[in-house]
Scaffold this motif. Sequence first.
Motif, PDB file in Angstrom:
ATOM      1  N   ALA A  51      -0.110 -21.962 -22.396  1.00 25.00           N
ATOM      2  CA  ALA A  51       0.184 -23.387 -22.625  1.00 25.00           C
ATOM      3  C   ALA A  51      -0.785 -23.969 -23.648  1.00 25.00           C
ATOM      4  O   ALA A  51      -0.394 -24.741 -24.544  1.00 25.00           O
ATOM      5  N   CYS A  52      -2.068 -23.612 -23.534  1.00 21.45           N
ATOM      6  CA  CYS A  52      -3.074 -24.085 -24.505  1.00 21.45           C
ATOM      7  C   CYS A  52      -2.767 -23.556 -25.907  1.00 21.45           C
ATOM      8  O   CYS A  52      -2.886 -24.288 -26.896  1.00 21.45           O
ATOM      9  N   VAL A  53      -2.379 -22.283 -25.976  1.00 21.04           N
ATOM     10  CA  VAL A  53      -2.038 -21.689 -27.276  1.00 21.04           C
ATOM     11  C   VAL A  53      -0.849 -22.428 -27.875  1.00 21.04           C
ATOM     12  O   VAL A  53      -0.841 -22.745 -29.067  1.00 21.04           O
ATOM     13  N   ARG A  54       0.158 -22.686 -27.043  1.00 17.31           N
ATOM     14  CA  ARG A  54       1.325 -23.423 -27.543  1.00 17.31           C
ATOM     15  C   ARG A  54       0.928 -24.810 -28.042  1.00 17.31           C
ATOM     16  O   ARG A  54       1.383 -25.248 -29.103  1.00 17.31           O
ATOM     17  N   GLU A  55       0.090 -25.497 -27.274  1.00 19.09           N
ATOM     18  CA  GLU A  55      -0.359 -26.830 -27.688  1.00 19.09           C
ATOM     19  C   GLU A  55      -1.139 -26.761 -29.011  1.00 19.09           C
ATOM     20  O   GLU A  55      -0.935 -27.586 -29.904  1.00 19.09           O
ATOM     21  N   GLU A  56      -2.037 -25.764 -29.131  1.00 22.28           N
ATOM     22  CA  GLU A  56      -2.810 -25.621 -30.363  1.00 22.28           C
ATOM     23  C   GLU A  56      -1.900 -25.260 -31.537  1.00 22.28           C
ATOM     24  O   GLU A  56      -2.077 -25.766 -32.645  1.00 22.28           O
ATOM     25  N   GLU A  57      -0.917 -24.385 -31.268  1.00 27.01           N
ATOM     26  CA  GLU A  57       0.016 -24.018 -32.329  1.00 27.01           C
ATOM     27  C   GLU A  57       0.818 -25.240 -32.773  1.00 27.01           C
ATOM     28  O   GLU A  57       1.034 -25.450 -33.971  1.00 27.01           O
ATOM     29  N   GLU A  58       1.249 -26.050 -31.803  1.00 30.17           N
ATOM     30  CA  GLU A  58       1.993 -27.263 -32.140  1.00 30.17           C
ATOM     31  C   GLU A  58       1.110 -28.230 -32.921  1.00 30.17           C
ATOM     32  O   GLU A  58       1.557 -28.850 -33.896  1.00 30.17           O
ATOM     33  N   ALA A  59      -0.156 -28.368 -32.481  1.00 34.24           N
ATOM     34  CA  ALA A  59      -1.085 -29.256 -33.189  1.00 34.24           C
ATOM     35  C   ALA A  59      -1.332 -28.742 -34.612  1.00 34.24           C
ATOM     36  O   ALA A  59      -1.358 -29.525 -35.580  1.00 34.24           O
ATOM     37  N   MET A  60      -1.517 -27.403 -34.738  1.00 33.45           N
ATOM     38  CA  MET A  60      -1.740 -26.831 -36.066  1.00 33.45           C
ATOM     39  C   MET A  60      -0.496 -26.995 -36.940  1.00 33.45           C
ATOM     40  O   MET A  60      -0.601 -27.305 -38.138  1.00 33.45           O
ATOM     41  N   ALA A  61       0.683 -26.811 -36.353  1.00 33.07           N
ATOM     42  CA  ALA A  61       1.922 -26.983 -37.107  1.00 33.07           C
ATOM     43  C   ALA A  61       2.063 -28.435 -37.562  1.00 33.07           C
ATOM     44  O   ALA A  61       2.469 -28.709 -38.700  1.00 33.07           O
ATOM     45  N   ALA A  62       1.699 -29.381 -36.650  1.00 33.58           N
ATOM     46  CA  ALA A  62       1.768 -30.798 -37.022  1.00 33.58           C
ATOM     47  C   ALA A  62       0.777 -31.107 -38.148  1.00 33.58           C
ATOM     48  O   ALA A  62       1.116 -31.821 -39.115  1.00 33.58           O
ATOM     49  N   LEU A  63      -0.455 -30.570 -38.031  1.00 32.75           N
ATOM     50  CA  LEU A  63      -1.448 -30.782 -39.096  1.00 32.75           C
ATOM     51  C   LEU A  63      -0.993 -30.139 -40.412  1.00 32.75           C
ATOM     52  O   LEU A  63      -1.158 -30.719 -41.489  1.00 32.75           O
ATOM     53  N   MET A  64      -0.408 -28.952 -40.297  1.00 33.41           N
ATOM     54  CA  MET A  64       0.084 -28.270 -41.502  1.00 33.41           C
ATOM     55  C   MET A  64       1.210 -29.083 -42.133  1.00 33.41           C
ATOM     56  O   MET A  64       1.267 -29.226 -43.352  1.00 33.41           O
ATOM     57  N   ALA A  65       2.089 -29.627 -41.305  1.00 35.25           N
ATOM     58  CA  ALA A  65       3.187 -30.450 -41.825  1.00 35.25           C
ATOM     59  C   ALA A  65       2.637 -31.696 -42.507  1.00 35.25           C
ATOM     60  O   ALA A  65       3.118 -32.094 -43.574  1.00 35.25           O
ATOM     61  N   LYS A  66       1.597 -32.308 -41.889  1.00 33.94           N
ATOM     62  CA  LYS A  66       0.966 -33.475 -42.513  1.00 33.94           C
ATOM     63  C   LYS A  66       0.321 -33.094 -43.848  1.00 33.94           C
ATOM     64  O   LYS A  66       0.422 -33.829 -44.829  1.00 33.94           O
ATOM     65  N   ALA A  67      -0.360 -31.949 -43.867  1.00 33.29           N
ATOM     66  CA  ALA A  67      -1.009 -31.498 -45.103  1.00 33.29           C
ATOM     67  C   ALA A  67       0.039 -31.235 -46.188  1.00 33.29           C
ATOM     68  O   ALA A  67      -0.138 -31.627 -47.351  1.00 33.29           O
ATOM     69  N   VAL A  68       1.135 -30.581 -45.795  1.00 35.19           N
ATOM     70  CA  VAL A  68       2.207 -30.307 -46.763  1.00 35.19           C
ATOM     71  C   VAL A  68       2.817 -31.620 -47.246  1.00 35.19           C
ATOM     72  O   VAL A  68       3.072 -31.793 -48.450  1.00 35.19           O
ATOM     73  N   ALA A  69       3.033 -32.562 -46.325  1.00 37.37           N
ATOM     74  CA  ALA A  69       3.596 -33.859 -46.710  1.00 37.37           C
ATOM     75  C   ALA A  69       2.650 -34.603 -47.656  1.00 37.37           C
ATOM     76  O   ALA A  69       3.080 -35.211 -48.637  1.00 37.37           O
ATOM     77  N   THR A  70       1.339 -34.534 -47.354  1.00 33.50           N
ATOM     78  CA  THR A  70       0.348 -35.194 -48.215  1.00 33.50           C
ATOM     79  C   THR A  70       0.339 -34.561 -49.602  1.00 33.50           C
ATOM     80  O   THR A  70       0.343 -35.267 -50.618  1.00 33.50           O
ATOM     81  N   GLN A  71       0.326 -33.240 -49.646  1.00 34.30           N
ATOM     82  CA  GLN A  71       0.337 -32.546 -50.941  1.00 34.30           C
ATOM     83  C   GLN A  71       1.630 -32.853 -51.687  1.00 34.30           C
ATOM     84  O   GLN A  71       1.619 -33.050 -52.896  1.00 34.30           O
ATOM     85  N   SER A  72       2.741 -32.880 -50.964  1.00 30.06           N
ATOM     86  CA  SER A  72       4.026 -33.202 -51.586  1.00 30.06           C
ATOM     87  C   SER A  72       3.999 -34.617 -52.156  1.00 30.06           C
ATOM     88  O   SER A  72       4.490 -34.855 -53.265  1.00 30.06           O
ATOM     89  N   ALA A  73       3.424 -35.551 -51.398  1.00 28.70           N
ATOM     90  CA  ALA A  73       3.319 -36.936 -51.882  1.00 28.70           C
ATOM     91  C   ALA A  73       2.434 -36.996 -53.131  1.00 28.70           C
ATOM     92  O   ALA A  73       2.744 -37.722 -54.089  1.00 28.70           O
ATOM     93  N   ARG A  74       1.317 -36.249 -53.123  1.00 29.21           N
ATOM     94  CA  ARG A  74       0.429 -36.216 -54.298  1.00 29.21           C
ATOM     95  C   ARG A  74       1.152 -35.640 -55.503  1.00 29.21           C
ATOM     96  O   ARG A  74       1.048 -36.152 -56.621  1.00 29.21           O
ATOM     97  N   ILE A  75       1.910 -34.575 -55.272  1.00 28.01           N
ATOM     98  CA  ILE A  75       2.656 -33.949 -56.375  1.00 28.01           C
ATOM     99  C   ILE A  75       3.725 -34.917 -56.889  1.00 28.01           C
ATOM    100  O   ILE A  75       3.906 -35.059 -58.100  1.00 28.01           O
ATOM    101  N   ASP A  76       4.414 -35.592 -55.955  1.00 29.12           N
ATOM    102  CA  ASP A  76       5.429 -36.572 -56.364  1.00 29.12           C
ATOM    103  C   ASP A  76       4.797 -37.695 -57.188  1.00 29.12           C
ATOM    104  O   ASP A  76       5.365 -38.138 -58.193  1.00 29.12           O
ATOM    105  N   LEU A  77       3.623 -38.158 -56.769  1.00 24.60           N
ATOM    106  CA  LEU A  77       2.919 -39.206 -57.505  1.00 24.60           C
ATOM    107  C   LEU A  77       2.540 -38.722 -58.907  1.00 24.60           C
ATOM    108  O   LEU A  77       2.734 -39.437 -59.897  1.00 24.60           O
TER     109      LEU A  77
END
Length: 176
Positions: A51-77
Amino acid sequence: GAERDELQAVAGVAGAAGADGSAAEGLEAAAAGFRQAAAQVLSAVQQHALACVREEEEAMAALMAKAVATQSARIDLRLSQLDQLCAAVRSQRSSLEHDRHVLFAERLSLERRKIIATEQLKAQFQAKQQQQQQQPEPPQHEPPNMVAITLAPSPAVKAEEAPDVKMHEAHNGSGQ
């Protein structure tokens, strides 16, 4: 909470086995209970860890998605800024092209005016030359004979007394 209950249940099984029979059987039953309890504890720990691994994986996936979204926004800008820069360059290029055409037209106009002015000057010069050739030359007048006028004898002086004046008048072609 659930683990403690399991341990008490195992201890109860072991105590019951010891009361009925031999001590070895009681120990075996206790060991089996402990093994079962340990397996249950390990299973619970494993479930908790998963359960902890799943939570950490979900948190990492969410952070990765945020990082990708941020980079995408920077590239779009940056792409937007690049598009604006390209539009400004195109606008300046168009303006320069227009200015180049205007300058070419002005140079062409200036060259035409220069040719027209040169042709007009040539025509005026030729007309003046023709006019001078058609007009007869004005006769060249000799300057008045000042010497003859100033040296002319007075009526009181006889012609013999002023021989120089007569010679000068005869030389100039004017006579008395």
